[in-house]
Design a protein around this motif. Structure first.
Motif, PDB file in Angstrom:
ATOM      1  N   VAL A 247       0.844  -1.165   0.161  1.00  0.00           N
ATOM      2  CA  VAL A 247      -0.003  -0.011   0.090  1.00  0.00           C
ATOM      3  C   VAL A 247       0.853   1.167  -0.014  1.00  0.00           C
ATOM      4  O   VAL A 247       1.921   1.004   0.515  1.00  0.00           O
ATOM      5  CB  VAL A 247      -0.961  -0.067   1.152  1.00  0.00           C
ATOM      6  N   SER A 248       0.389   2.286  -0.629  1.00  0.00           N
ATOM      7  CA  SER A 248       1.219   3.430  -0.361  1.00  0.00           C
ATOM      8  C   SER A 248       0.311   4.792  -0.311  1.00  0.00           C
ATOM      9  O   SER A 248      -0.864   4.575  -0.892  1.00  0.00           O
ATOM     10  CB  SER A 248       2.052   3.675  -1.772  1.00  0.00           C
ATOM     11  N   LEU A 249       0.653   5.795   0.170  1.00  0.00           N
ATOM     12  CA  LEU A 249      -0.128   6.761   0.437  1.00  0.00           C
ATOM     13  C   LEU A 249       0.822   8.416   0.320  1.00  0.00           C
ATOM     14  O   LEU A 249       1.891   7.872   0.779  1.00  0.00           O
ATOM     15  CB  LEU A 249      -0.860   7.210   1.792  1.00  0.00           C
ATOM     16  N   GLN A 250       0.183   9.227  -0.685  1.00  0.00           N
ATOM     17  CA  GLN A 250       1.070  10.457  -0.683  1.00  0.00           C
ATOM     18  C   GLN A 250       0.304  11.463  -0.764  1.00  0.00           C
ATOM     19  O   GLN A 250      -0.584  11.641  -1.567  1.00  0.00           O
ATOM     20  CB  GLN A 250       2.072  10.384  -1.969  1.00  0.00           C
ATOM     21  N   GLY A 251       0.521  12.684   0.040  1.00  0.00           N
ATOM     22  CA  GLY A 251      -0.176  14.122   0.113  1.00  0.00           C
ATOM     23  C   GLY A 251       0.463  15.025   0.696  1.00  0.00           C
ATOM     24  O   GLY A 251       1.650  14.744   1.149  1.00  0.00           O
ATOM     25  N   ARG A 252      -0.302  16.142   0.867  1.00  0.00           N
ATOM     26  CA  ARG A 252       0.298  17.348   1.266  1.00  0.00           C
ATOM     27  C   ARG A 252       0.252  17.040   3.017  1.00  0.00           C
ATOM     28  O   ARG A 252      -0.980  16.869   3.219  1.00  0.00           O
ATOM     29  CB  ARG A 252      -0.479  18.625   0.902  1.00  0.00           C
ATOM     30  N   ALA A 253       0.989  17.494   3.756  1.00  0.00           N
ATOM     31  CA  ALA A 253       1.068  17.374   5.173  1.00  0.00           C
ATOM     32  C   ALA A 253       2.355  18.304   5.640  1.00  0.00           C
ATOM     33  O   ALA A 253       3.462  18.124   4.903  1.00  0.00           O
ATOM     34  CB  ALA A 253       1.121  16.049   5.620  1.00  0.00           C
ATOM     35  N   PHE A 254       2.161  18.982   6.571  1.00  0.00           N
ATOM     36  CA  PHE A 254       3.135  19.700   7.432  1.00  0.00           C
ATOM     37  C   PHE A 254       4.015  20.686   6.355  1.00  0.00           C
ATOM     38  O   PHE A 254       5.188  20.630   6.261  1.00  0.00           O
ATOM     39  CB  PHE A 254       4.207  18.825   7.988  1.00  0.00           C
ATOM     40  N   ASP A 255       3.353  21.489   5.670  1.00  0.00           N
ATOM     41  CA  ASP A 255       3.728  22.443   4.607  1.00  0.00           C
ATOM     42  C   ASP A 255       4.776  21.414   3.415  1.00  0.00           C
ATOM     43  O   ASP A 255       5.525  22.098   2.905  1.00  0.00           O
ATOM     44  CB  ASP A 255       4.541  23.343   5.162  1.00  0.00           C
ATOM     45  N   GLY A 256       4.504  20.177   3.403  1.00  0.00           N
ATOM     46  CA  GLY A 256       5.236  19.667   2.447  1.00  0.00           C
ATOM     47  C   GLY A 256       4.673  18.313   1.779  1.00  0.00           C
ATOM     48  O   GLY A 256       3.306  18.531   1.834  1.00  0.00           O
TER      49      GLY A 256
END
Lengths: 409, 277
Positions: A247-256
């Motif tokens: 599984v993988s997840l990618q997104g905007r978080a903590f200004d990055g």
């Protein structure tokens, strides 16, 4: 090679309907040299890589059909030979809710930067360790990819009937750890092409609360060979059966940008962990974070770990004299990229360091675009630390300086 | 304390007059400039960055350094609006030139009140990556334009003030000063010359944090295309470095019916020929 010609013949037959489509021809001329700086190579040479190369990319695009080929011709100064290399050659068909890609193709899945969990496709690690351009880290596979796009959730299914192993550093040019130095007879046995051995890789993906989310499934083989004693003087290199669920997840978080990826490596030939020849099952995971520190300066860090299951069985069955892997093997990476002079000058720094093994890899690089069509890059690949058998520690004497020059057209 | 009725009356008068002054100060700029300036900027944003339901342009950018050396960036840009002007937009960009980025695609989901989502596809290794997009003031592909110059800045991020009305090259303009409210800007303020008829910005001057002129935008050619006045040639000049970027829209089309599905990983990896051509 035979495979390639068959493929070419099939594709050229199929390309009939492409008559009248848009044709484009691009490519580059490249010179790429890498020099060993710590010690001469095991075969006495000093060059890790030395070649000139011409790449031709032919793109024939119709509305629904597209034919693409990427062919390299190179002269290798170390082997003193010239050869063609058919890096990609495929036919695309695009329909409303699905598409097909048949032929030799490069596929990249997963989120890691030079770390691969759910990207189960073949790599060329030698290319990376010898200071070749990054695209040569990926090897093509001969297969069929089907994309299905019924709605918010999409799917890719890859079928690979012809096994392709990863490429590891050549023992003539790289000082490597060899667990059985006395064994001269080595026979490589690749999985044969059969229905049973056909590899299957599936990716289901979509948006989940603003995160690009993928689920992965793979059924095939390890691409790094295992060594099985065949006789007192010989070993067989073979590729054990492997399944991966990830599984993988990618997104905007903590200004990055935050990346999370995990995969369960199911070593199907050694589920109880007692076979010392076959790798044990593992869980691999990765946390990555990338952030723009200021204009044109980006930093990216990764933490990666491999956790070995059935460690007790592994320890209990490991033959004496062989190095013992850790239960938890960890790796940390840092990448810094600074663009300057209207993004024509790129300074980059990449490093791996293992908190568990203590070995490291450092890759600084400078790249400058002299014009829109000419660029040059110079850098170093430096290895060290750890033990004589650890991932980068074994390459301690393989430090090299490299240069890449390219004219693009 | 001795009670003095006169004193009290005086105090109340002072209070009243202070109140009146405060009221006047509050009302005056609101009436005379702030509301209308913001209104003008809203109309300008709608005319400049949001015309049509969707939009497609073949764009040639020339990056020219002070000694005249040119680098060319050529791309197709597709945009689709979601909601009213000032709202969400999606962008899809396909690069033709230079040769080392040919076939690269770039996708942006632009939101009015939070950071963009950006994705880049690198064809040489078939890789889709999200890009950290914290700083909208970063250069777009090395040009003198920032991401924000291309996709716009939130109206609410600045205080807008109508300074004067004056003609620019014979065209009547509002001159507006926009001052960033927060600390995020890399400039103190910008002056915009907004044409009264079309509401397009004909010129913008960016003043750096020291108050020195830093960058100048000019609309060099304006054409009416499919009913929408469009800036088809523009220049951003960096006054400090002498570097400039000239942008020409070679072809422009509005309302071509771009589907939502274009803005997806599928088409990022396989840009449809009919849209990028």
């Amino acid at each position: 090679m035979k495979k390639t010609w068959v493929l070419m013949a099939v594709l050229s037959l199929l390309s009939g309907p492409l008559y009248g489509a848009d044709l484009s021809l691009n490519g580059f001329l490249q010179a790429n040299y890498s020099y060993s700086v710590t010690r001469s190579n095991p075969d006495g040479g000093d060059l890790k890589w030395a070649e000139e190369r011409l790449q031709l990319r032919l793109d024939l695009s119709g509305e629904a059909l597209r034919l693409f080929s990427k062919t390299d011709l190179y002269y290798d100064h170390i082997q003193e030979e010239a050869d063609p290399e058919f890096r990609e050659l495929y036919l695309d068909y695009t329909a409303e809710v699905f598409d097909l890609r048949a032929g030799r193709q490069v596929i990249t899945w997963g989120l890691g930067d030079l770390l691969f969990i759910n990207d189960v496709f073949p790599k060329d690690y030698e290319a990376f360790f010898s200071g070749r351009p990054l695209e040569y880290l990926k090897k093509g596979v001969d297969g069929l990819k089907v994309g299905i796009y019924p709605g918010p959730v999409s799917m890719e299914v890859v079928v690979i009937p012809f096994f392709e192993p990863s490429n590891f550093p050549d023992a003539r040019r790289f000082w490597l750890y060899d667990p059985m130095p006395m064994v001269a007879e080595r026979e490589e046995e690749e999985p044969s092409s059969s229905i049973d051995n056909t590899e299957l890789a599936v990716r289901v993906y979509g948006d989940l609360a603003g995160f690009d989310t993928s689920l992965y499934l793979y059924r095939g083989f390890f691409r790094q060979p295992s060594m099985m004693p065949r006789s007192p003087s010989g070993v067989t290199l073979f590729y054990p059966e492997l399944s991966v669920y990830g599984v993988s997840l990618q997104g905007r978080a903590f200004d990055g940008i935050l990346s999370l990826e995990a995969g369960y490596y199911d070593s199907r030939q050694d589920r109880d962990g007692s076979d010392p020849v076959v790798p044990n099952s593992q869980t691999r995971f990765l946390v990555g974070y990338q952030r723009q520190l200021r204009e044109d300066l980006t930093a990216a860090v990764q933490y990666y770990a491999e956790y070995m299951h059935r460690y007790g069985a592994y320890e209990g069955h490991l033959p004496a004299g062989l190095p013992k892997d850790r239960r938890l093997s960890q790796l940390v990476s840092l990448r810094l990229t600074q663009l300057l002079m209207h993004q024509t000058l790129r300074l980059s720094f990449f490093s791996f360091w293992s908190p568990s093994e203590g070995d490291y890899l450092i890759n600084p690089e400078v790249r400058y675009s002299f014009t829109d069509s000419v660029w040059a890059a110079a850098g170093a690949v430096i290895f060290g630390g750890g033990e004589a058998w650890s991932r980068f520690g074994q390459l301690d004497e393989d430090d090299n300086l490299y240069i890449q020059l390219r004219y693009e057209f | 304390m001795v009670y003095n009725p006169l004193q009290r009356k005086q105090i109340e008068e002072v209070k009243m007059s202070r109140f009146a002054v405060v009221l006047l100060v509050m009302l005056l700029p609101l009436q005379a400039s702030a509301v209308t300036a913001k209104d003008i900027m809203k109309r300008s944003q709608a005319a400049f960055l949001y015309p049509g339901r969707d939009f497609k342009a073949r764009v040639v950018m020339k990056l020219i350094d002070k000694s005249g050396r040119e680098r060319i960036r050529e791309l197709t840009m597709l945009r689709k609006n979601y909601g009213a002007p000032g709202g969400e937009q999606k962008y899809f960009i396909y690069f033709f030139r230079p040769a080392d980025v040919k076939g690269m695609t770039f996708m942006v989901y632009k939101y009015p009140e939070k950071d963009d989502d950006r994705w880049l596809y690198v064809p040489a290794i078939d890789m889709v990556r999200r890009i950290a997009a914290r700083d909208k003031r970063s250069s777009f592909v090395g040009s003198d334009f920032t991401y924000e110059d291309i996709s716009g800045r939130d109206i609410e991020d600045d205080n807008h003030e109508l300074l004067r009305e004056e003609p620019l090259d014979g065209r009547d303009c509002f001159v507006i000063r926009s001052t960033p409210k927060g600390e995020d800007g890399d400039y103190l303020y910008r002056l915009s010359w907004i044409e009264k008829g079309s509401f397009l910005p004909l010129k913008e001057e960016y003043y750096d944090l020291k108050g020195q002129l830093h960058r100048v935008f000019t609309a060099d050619e304006v054409k009416e295309i499919e009913g929408f006045p469009t800036v088809t040639e523009r220049t951003m000049r960096n006054v400090r470095s002498g570097h400039r970027t000239e942008v020409r829209f070679v072809t422009v089309d509005y309302d071509i019916g771009i589907k939502d599905s274009l803005f997806s990983e599928r088409f990022l990896r396989r840009p449809p020929k009919k849209w990028i051509r």
